[in-house]
Design a protein around this motif. Structure first.
Motif, PDB file in Angstrom:
ATOM      1  N   ARG A  85       1.484  -1.383  -0.140  1.00  0.00           N
ATOM      2  CA  ARG A  85       0.260   0.143  -0.188  1.00  0.00           C
ATOM      3  C   ARG A  85       1.032   1.349  -0.181  1.00  0.00           C
ATOM      4  O   ARG A  85       1.880   0.706  -0.078  1.00  0.00           O
ATOM      5  N   GLU A  86       0.370   1.584   0.239  1.00  0.00           N
ATOM      6  CA  GLU A  86       1.025   3.894  -0.192  1.00  0.00           C
ATOM      7  C   GLU A  86       0.825   3.996   1.158  1.00  0.00           C
ATOM      8  O   GLU A  86       0.166   4.165   2.117  1.00  0.00           O
ATOM      9  N   GLU A  87       1.687   4.967   1.539  1.00  0.00           N
ATOM     10  CA  GLU A  87       2.214   5.567   3.240  1.00  0.00           C
ATOM     11  C   GLU A  87       2.421   7.018   2.546  1.00  0.00           C
ATOM     12  O   GLU A  87       2.859   7.540   1.610  1.00  0.00           O
ATOM     13  N   LYS A  88       2.117   7.804   3.622  1.00  0.00           N
ATOM     14  CA  LYS A  88       2.339   9.398   3.529  1.00  0.00           C
ATOM     15  C   LYS A  88       4.130   9.351   3.306  1.00  0.00           C
ATOM     16  O   LYS A  88       4.394  10.150   2.440  1.00  0.00           O
ATOM     17  N   ASP A  89       4.393   8.897   3.441  1.00  0.00           N
ATOM     18  CA  ASP A  89       5.705   8.805   3.643  1.00  0.00           C
ATOM     19  C   ASP A  89       6.863   7.162   3.692  1.00  0.00           C
ATOM     20  O   ASP A  89       6.183   6.614   4.841  1.00  0.00           O
ATOM     21  N   VAL A  90       7.328   7.319   2.553  1.00  0.00           N
ATOM     22  CA  VAL A  90       8.211   5.703   2.219  1.00  0.00           C
ATOM     23  C   VAL A  90       8.967   5.211   3.029  1.00  0.00           C
ATOM     24  O   VAL A  90       8.632   4.019   3.883  1.00  0.00           O
ATOM     25  N   LEU A  91      10.649   6.734   3.432  1.00  0.00           N
ATOM     26  CA  LEU A  91      11.563   6.129   4.499  1.00  0.00           C
ATOM     27  C   LEU A  91      10.669   5.773   5.997  1.00  0.00           C
ATOM     28  O   LEU A  91      10.579   4.729   6.736  1.00  0.00           O
ATOM     29  N   VAL A  92       9.349   6.661   6.551  1.00  0.00           N
ATOM     30  CA  VAL A  92       8.816   5.964   8.022  1.00  0.00           C
ATOM     31  C   VAL A  92       7.818   4.503   7.233  1.00  0.00           C
ATOM     32  O   VAL A  92       8.005   3.869   8.743  1.00  0.00           O
ATOM     33  N   GLN A  93       7.319   4.175   5.603  1.00  0.00           N
ATOM     34  CA  GLN A  93       6.694   2.871   6.068  1.00  0.00           C
ATOM     35  C   GLN A  93       8.052   1.820   5.971  1.00  0.00           C
ATOM     36  O   GLN A  93       7.271   0.733   6.227  1.00  0.00           O
ATOM     37  N   LEU A  94       9.199   2.432   5.407  1.00  0.00           N
ATOM     38  CA  LEU A  94      10.107   1.515   5.351  1.00  0.00           C
ATOM     39  C   LEU A  94      10.269   1.044   7.039  1.00  0.00           C
ATOM     40  O   LEU A  94      10.928  -0.031   7.400  1.00  0.00           O
ATOM     41  N   SER A  95      10.733   2.113   7.552  1.00  0.00           N
ATOM     42  CA  SER A  95      11.417   1.916   9.236  1.00  0.00           C
ATOM     43  C   SER A  95       9.973   0.867   9.732  1.00  0.00           C
ATOM     44  O   SER A  95      10.200  -0.076  10.393  1.00  0.00           O
TER      45      SER A  95
END
Length: 369
Positions: free
Chosen positions: A179-189
């Motif tokens: 899914r998509e998230e507001k920020d990819v780096l936060v999603q990755l973390s």
């Protein structure tokens, strides 16, 4: 008191304080964009940065307790028949497997999405023929595992989810990955931490979790090549790394982990960029120097071989470059006379000389550039 199995929180976590993380998100994304710009400027980054991939495998494996260095791995690959202890050989095999798994993933992502099936394929490669080959390579665990100082679960520091909860937790993890998230780096973390908290395999969870970092960055379009090496920062800050992960499972402290991870990305993007730039500068210098020294039509082929395999024996050099043996030997002698390469071990009898391109090794292993 026995630690109870973790019950993973559904993703995305409810308690992310997005506003607090905005400055870190911005600086980490800027650093990553600068690094990607450097990557885009490098001709054939998979060739020039191949030693960095091996170093990533070395450091990610070191977090799990291996002792082998980059030079140990490259020396073994140059001369696999040289005497070596069983423990050192086992370390080196784990590192080679890590690199092979990451290379396999890079090829796979050209034609398929990153998903749980691919993660299982990578796990199978990671454990093949190594110390973990009897720990169900490629299979989601059906037993309770734990992390502790000894073999007794009663003394565990962390107990992952019960086996019957693993499949559901992984399905939720995979859905969040897609899914998509507001920020990819936060999603990755979040994805990285949750994967390690689920601990879906009997062995190799930490290494797969770190391997996911460049793959997700590439899959989500934040870098143009899946070459981001985070293990140096995590290895250097190992106690904090483990404490922040434990903080998520023990206290639900997602914000502490996210802040740590964003800082890790920012710091490592800078370090990776400096190393990549130094390697490119060295390559440019060699493209000027080696033709002057050798006056050979094979100069560029020789340079590419040095960057791909900075520790080697002459037979490997012949094979990689396709240079006729007599000409290749003359080239090697000229490169040695100019101190571009040096002898790591001198040949004698039937044993070939092992050469090293020391300047590339020094850049690759350097912590501070």
């Amino acid at each position: 008191m026995t630690v109870q199995p973790c019950v993973p929180e559904p993703l995305p976590p409810a308690g992310i304080d997005w506003e607090t993380h905005i400055p870190r998100i911005a600086s980490a994304n800027r650093a990553l964009a600068r690094y990607d710009g450097i990557l885009q400027a490098i001709p054939n980054p998979r060739l020039l940065l191949s030693p960095l991939l091996t170093q990533e495998a070395v450091l990610s494996s070191r977090i799990e307790g291996t002792q082998a260095s980059l030079e140990d791995v490259l020396r073994f690959e140059a001369n696999p028949k040289a005497p070596i202890g069983d423990a050192a050989l086992a370390d080196i095999q784990e590192i080679i497997n890590y690199r092979e798994a990451l290379n396999t993933a890079v090829e796979a992502l050209k034609t398929r999405r990153l998903d749980l099936a691919l993660v299982c394929d990578l796990h199978r490669i990671l454990l093949a023929g190594s110390r973990g080959m009897d720990r169900e390579p490629g299979c989601i665990r059906t037993i309770q595992n734990f992390i502790g100082r000894d073999a007794h679960i009663e003394h565990a520091i962390y107990v992952p989810p019960a086996p019957e909860d693993v499949t559901g937790a992984l399905a939720d993890w995979e859905a969040y990955l897609q899914r998509e998230e507001k920020d990819v780096l936060v999603q990755l973390s979040v994805l990285k931490a949750q994967f390690e908290l689920i601990h879906p395999f009997c062995d190799g969870n930490g290494r797969i979790g770190r391997m996911l970092v460049p793959l997700i960055l590439y899959e989500k379009g934040l870098i143009g090549s899946p070459m981001f090496y985070i293990s140096a920062y995590l290895e250097r800050n190992r106690p904090v790394y483990y404490e922040r992960l434990l903080g998520v499972s023990r206290d639900g402290d997602w914000n502490g982990w996210i802040a740590f991870f964003l800082h890790a990305v920012e710091e490592q993007a800078g370090a990776n960029g400096r190393k990549a730039t130094a390697i490119l500068d060295l390559y440019t210098e060699m493209k000027r120097t080696v033709p002057e020294v050798t006056r050979s039509q094979y100069a560029i082929a020789a340079i590419d071989a040095l960057f791909k395999t900075p520790v080697f024996v002459p037979s490997e050099f012949y094979e990689q470059t396709g240079i006729p043996k007599k000409t290749a030997n003359r080239l090697l002698q000229q490169l040695r006379e100019q101190d571009i390469i040096t002898a790591l071990t001198e040949g004698g009898g039937r044993r070939a000389t092992t050469y090293v391109f020391s300047r590339l090794i020094a850049i690759t292993e350097g912590d501070r550039l």
